[in-house]
Design a protein around this motif. Structure first.
Motif, PDB file in Angstrom:
ATOM      1  N   LEU A  42      48.525   9.879  71.029  1.00 48.82           N
ATOM      2  CA  LEU A  42      49.605  11.600  71.662  1.00 48.82           C
ATOM      3  C   LEU A  42      48.903  11.283  73.501  1.00 48.82           C
ATOM      4  O   LEU A  42      50.095  10.894  74.298  1.00 48.82           O
ATOM      5  CB  LEU A  42      48.922  12.872  71.626  1.00 48.82           C
ATOM      6  CG  LEU A  42      49.380  13.998  71.715  1.00 48.82           C
ATOM      7  CD1 LEU A  42      50.414  14.419  71.928  1.00 48.82           C
ATOM      8  CD2 LEU A  42      48.996  15.423  71.875  1.00 48.82           C
ATOM      9  N   VAL A  50      41.181  20.080  77.195  1.00 48.12           N
ATOM     10  CA  VAL A  50      41.456  18.529  77.383  1.00 48.12           C
ATOM     11  C   VAL A  50      41.713  18.750  75.457  1.00 48.12           C
ATOM     12  O   VAL A  50      40.904  18.889  74.847  1.00 48.12           O
ATOM     13  CB  VAL A  50      40.073  17.373  77.117  1.00 48.12           C
ATOM     14  CG1 VAL A  50      40.372  16.196  77.847  1.00 48.12           C
ATOM     15  CG2 VAL A  50      39.349  18.035  78.780  1.00 48.12           C
ATOM     16  N   VAL A  51      43.377  17.715  75.769  1.00 46.37           N
ATOM     17  CA  VAL A  51      43.452  17.478  74.146  1.00 46.37           C
ATOM     18  C   VAL A  51      43.073  16.563  73.677  1.00 46.37           C
ATOM     19  O   VAL A  51      42.709  15.364  74.516  1.00 46.37           O
ATOM     20  CB  VAL A  51      45.542  17.178  74.356  1.00 46.37           C
ATOM     21  CG1 VAL A  51      45.815  16.687  73.279  1.00 46.37           C
ATOM     22  CG2 VAL A  51      45.802  18.303  74.664  1.00 46.37           C
ATOM     23  N   PRO A  52      42.750  17.422  72.607  1.00 46.36           N
ATOM     24  CA  PRO A  52      41.581  15.482  71.584  1.00 46.36           C
ATOM     25  C   PRO A  52      42.353  14.321  71.667  1.00 46.36           C
ATOM     26  O   PRO A  52      43.507  14.278  71.238  1.00 46.36           O
ATOM     27  CB  PRO A  52      41.478  15.893  70.663  1.00 46.36           C
ATOM     28  CG  PRO A  52      41.898  17.422  70.545  1.00 46.36           C
ATOM     29  CD  PRO A  52      42.144  17.809  72.136  1.00 46.36           C
ATOM     30  N   LEU A  63      44.898  12.474  69.503  1.00 50.24           N
ATOM     31  CA  LEU A  63      45.305  12.860  67.979  1.00 50.24           C
ATOM     32  C   LEU A  63      46.544  11.895  67.928  1.00 50.24           C
ATOM     33  O   LEU A  63      46.940  11.098  68.424  1.00 50.24           O
ATOM     34  CB  LEU A  63      45.828  13.895  68.132  1.00 50.24           C
ATOM     35  CG  LEU A  63      45.756  15.550  68.476  1.00 50.24           C
ATOM     36  CD1 LEU A  63      46.731  16.831  68.564  1.00 50.24           C
ATOM     37  CD2 LEU A  63      44.231  15.779  67.218  1.00 50.24           C
TER      38      LEU A  63
END
Lengths: 239, 114
Positions: free
Chosen positions: B98, B82-84, B86
């Protein structure tokens, strides 16, 4: 940059956004490249390398793939969509030895440009069903190892960037030097610091990065120490 | 992330590291690490405790007292897929999240002038 902009234009209507992030401490150095590409895609700047820490970027160009839900489907890996002209260039006999050695290592770097570009197109077309879209478990497992010393390198690099801005370059160098020793495979920490020594104001960045006076090394020496051009790129596994 | 104190507001910590203080512990994506002792009486987070628990290096500049906290370590560079959240800035200096690209596929490319 023009290549990434062209890729964005090609796939934008099919649901892909290309997002470029410049790992430049000095925005003025990145600006001309951005101006030349006239990006219609989001073009960002990350002077302290947030994406190294958050996504595991260790060199440029590298990329991650993110799906519609904000989940990574490929971890940080070498991302090239055009074959470098340096690869096919003949090395003239009269080339100075150091430059000849450097160009020889550049030619050894694995070239996956064509396969990587095709993989992106396949993902845009097939989404999660693409053979190149990995599961969350695979993404984590295939990301680079992060031992405690890499965390320290990241902290030292960031603190060095802060001192560069607030005190000056001389205050940053010892921290960057230590960061380089702790995370040798992170070329973004090295190349960023080195370019401040090897690139004259207003000049294009110097490939050789001969920074022995300050850092006791050079791009070529570090490439050789890490096993040569073959090991310079985090090669995407595309089979 | 850079710090000037030894405690930090949970919201700031989330923005800086991607780790969120929840009742079950410190969480990033689908991963949670129990850390009951990390929360101070006034609801702040104790940086040294967290640094130790998550393997985050903490370095400081003796002149200014400014500290930098490295990312979690001891495993892979990615703790979760899971992309934090940003937040970076675009070339005009505007903030860019993002998450504003949710709903689209994103190819995030790192490049540099050097």
């Amino acid at each position: 940059m023009p290549g990434w902009q062209a890729l964005h234009e090609e796939f934008e209507a099919k649901g892909l956004t290309v997002l470029t992030v410049a790992l430049d401490l000095e925005k003025s150095k990145a600006q001309p490249w951005v101006d030349e590409a006239s990006p219609t895609h989001p073009s960002l700047i990350d002077p302290t390398h947030v994406i190294d820490r958050a996504l595991g970027i260790v060199n440029v160009p590298m990329a991650v793939w993110i799906d519609e839900t904000g989940t990574l489907v490929r971890p940080a890996e070498g991302a090239s969509i055009e074959v470098s002209p340096l690869r096919s260039a003949e090395i003239p006999e009269e080339t100075p030895d150091r430059l000849k050695a450097l160009l020889t290592e550049v030619k050894k770097m694995p070239d996956t440009a064509e396969a990587y570009r095709d993989a992106i197109a396949d993902w845009v077309e097939h989404g999660a069903d693409s053979a190149y879209a990995l599961t969350p478990e695979e993404v984590v497992a295939r990301s680079q190892a992060r031992p405690p010393e890499h965390s320290k390198a990241a902290a030292l690099f960031e603190l060095g960037c802060h001192l560069f801005e607030t005190v000056g370059k001389d205050a940053a160098v010892p921290l960057w030097k230590e960061a380089h020793a702790l995370h040798r495979e992170n070329w973004t920490y090295k190349r960023q610091a080195w370019t401040l020594e090897s690139t004259a104001e207003g000049e294009p960045s110097d490939l050789m990065q001969e920074v022995g006076d300050v850092y006791g090394t050079s791009w070529l020496d570090d490439v050789m120490a890490l096993g040569g051009g073959e090991n310079y790129v985090v090669v995407p596994t595309l089979d | 992330m850079l710090l000037t104190e030894t405690t930090i507001d949970p919201a700031e910590f989330l923005t800086g590291t991607g780790w969120e203080a929840k009742p079950e512990g410190l969480c990033k994506g689908d991963m949670c690490v129990p850390a009951p002792e990390a929360v101070t009486a006034d609801g702040q987070l104790d940086v040294e405790t967290i640094a130790e628990r998550l393997g985050m290096a903490l370095v400081s500049d003796s002149e200014s007292g400014v500290k930098a906290l490295g990312p979690e370590s001891g495993g892979r560079a990615l703790t979760t897929a899971v992309v934090p959240e940003l937040e970076l800035t675009d070339m005009d200096g505007n903030p860019f999240k993002l998450s504003s690209l949710h709903g689209r596929k994103v190819l995030l490319v790192a490049w540099a002038s050097w």
